[in-house]
Design an enzyme around this catalytic site. Structure first.
Site, PDB file in Angstrom:
ATOM      1  N   SER A 123      44.381  30.739  36.335  1.00 31.37           N
ATOM      2  CA  SER A 123      43.083  31.383  36.132  1.00 31.37           C
ATOM      3  C   SER A 123      42.474  30.942  34.801  1.00 31.37           C
ATOM      4  CB  SER A 123      43.239  32.910  36.138  1.00 31.37           C
ATOM      5  OG  SER A 123      43.880  33.345  34.951  1.00 31.37           O
ATOM      6  N   ARG A 132      40.669  35.490  41.755  1.00 33.03           N
ATOM      7  CA  ARG A 132      41.559  34.343  41.594  1.00 33.03           C
ATOM      8  C   ARG A 132      42.520  34.185  42.770  1.00 33.03           C
ATOM      9  NH1 ARG A 132      42.551  38.356  37.773  1.00 33.03           N
ATOM     10  NH2 ARG A 132      44.710  38.992  37.354  1.00 33.03           N
ATOM     11  N   HIS A 173      49.882  37.913  42.631  1.00 28.45           N
ATOM     12  CA  HIS A 173      49.933  37.664  41.197  1.00 28.45           C
ATOM     13  C   HIS A 173      51.377  37.656  40.717  1.00 28.45           C
ATOM     14  CE1 HIS A 173      45.552  38.562  40.920  1.00 28.45           C
ATOM     15  NE2 HIS A 173      45.844  39.292  41.982  1.00 28.45           N
ATOM     16  N   GLU A 214      47.364  42.251  40.335  1.00 30.46           N
ATOM     17  CA  GLU A 214      48.271  42.073  39.206  1.00 30.46           C
ATOM     18  C   GLU A 214      48.545  43.430  38.567  1.00 30.46           C
ATOM     19  OE1 GLU A 214      50.698  41.034  37.707  1.00 30.46           O
ATOM     20  OE2 GLU A 214      50.081  39.122  36.833  1.00 30.46           O
ATOM     21  N   HIS A 254      48.627  33.000  42.634  1.00 28.98           N
ATOM     22  CA  HIS A 254      47.378  32.242  42.574  1.00 28.98           C
ATOM     23  C   HIS A 254      47.474  31.046  41.627  1.00 28.98           C
ATOM     24  CE1 HIS A 254      46.540  33.836  38.538  1.00 28.98           C
ATOM     25  NE2 HIS A 254      46.997  34.991  39.011  1.00 28.98           N
TER      26      HIS A 254
END
Length: 237
Positions: free
Chosen positions: A12, A60, A189, A87, A9
Site C-alpha cells: 500500500s 487496498r 491484511h 486490518e 494485499h
C-alpha cells in the site's frame, strides 16, 4: 479436495512510506499494483477455479482482488466484502510514521503493540469518518460501516481481538463452502491473514505472533474430507 487461498494485499501507499495503516483507507502503491498482477499470474498456473472470493472493505484489498481475478479470467465470481477481514486497528499508532513512534515510545514497546497476541495499543479517542495525514484526507470510519452493530467497531486491536472479529465469518461463511467442496480466495491484511492462519492451522497464541505474512504472496491450503490441512504451499510471485 477443496482449496483455500489466502493473500495479503499488495504493497500500500503507507507500507511504502513506513506508516501504520490499520483501518485507514489507502490505495496500492505502483509496486503494490504490479505485485497484485504478479500474484494473479502465479495463481493462474495453479489452475484453481474459485467459487467465491472475499476481501475486506478497504481499497487496498479490493484493488488487489480485482487485479488477481482479472489475471485469472474469473472476475465473474461472487465477491463478498466484509469489515471482519479489515486490518487490525492500530489505536493511536494509525497514520503515524513507524520510526517516529519507535523514537517516541521505544522500539521494544512499539514492537509489543505491533505483534503481541493480547496487548492492545492505546486507543484512539474517537470514530472519525476521515483523518488528515501530511495534509491529505483519508477515509476512516465512514458510511461503509453504517450497518455494523453498535459496539463492534474498534478503537484499538491486537491479534487476539482481530481473531475474534474474523472467526464468525470464517466459521459461518467460509468453512461451509469448503465443506461443500468449493475453492475460496481471500484477500485481506497482515493481521487478519495471521488470524486466519491461526484458525486454520490450530496455532498457539505464541506461535501466531511469529508468523510473517509478506505482501502479495499467495498461500494455498488444500484440505482433506474432514477439513484437516492436507497440504500448504506458498507461491513466491
Amino acid at each position: 479436495m477443496p482449496k483455500l487461498v489466502l493473500l495479503r494485499h499488495g504493497q500500500s501507499e503507507w507500507n511504502q512510506s513506513n506508516r501504520f495503516n490499520g483501518w485507514i483507507d489507502t490505495y496500492l502503491s505502483v509496486t503494490g499494483k504490479k505485485k497484485a498482477q504478479d500474484a494473479g499470474r502465479a495463481l493462474l498456473k495453479q489452475d484453481i477455479h474459485f467459487s467465491r472470493a472475499y476481501s475486506s472493505v478497504l481499497s487496498r484489498t479490493i484493488m488487489t482482488m480485482n487485479r488477481i481475478l482479472d489475471e485469472l479470467g474469473q472476475s465473474y465470481i461472487p465477491l463478498m466484502k466484509s469489515w471482519r477481514l479489515n486490518e487490525r486497528h492500530y489505536g493511536i499508532l494509525q497514520g503515524e510514521d513507524k520510526d517516529d513512534m519507535r523514537a517516541k515510545y521505544g522500539k521494544e514497546q512499539v514492537q509489543i503493540w505491533r505483534r503481541s497476541y493480547s496487548v492492545l495499543p492505546p486507543k484512539q479517542p474517537a470514530y472519525d469518518p476521515t483523518v488528515t495525514i501530511a495534509g491529505q484526507k483519508y477515509p476512516a470510519f465512514d458510511h461503509r460501516y453504517a450497518q455494523v452493530p453498535y459496539g463492534l467497531l474498534p478503537l484499538s486491536e491486537n491479534i487476539q481481538s482481530t481473531e475474534i472479529r474474523v472467526r464468525p465469518l470464517f466459521e459461518e461463511e467460509i468453512v461451509p463452502r469448503l465443506r461443500a467442496g468449493e475453492d475460496v480466495l481471500i484477500v485481506a491484511h497482515g493481521t487478519s491473514v495471521r488470524a486466519l492462519t491461526k484458525l486454520i492451522e490450530g496455532l498457539t497464541p505464541d506461535q501466531v505472533t511469529k508468523v510473517e505474512i509478506p505482501n502479495g504472496e499467495p498461500i494455498i491450503y488444500e484440505f482433506d474430507k474432514s477439513l484437516s490441512v492436507y497440504k500448504k504451499k506458498i507461491i513466491h510471485s
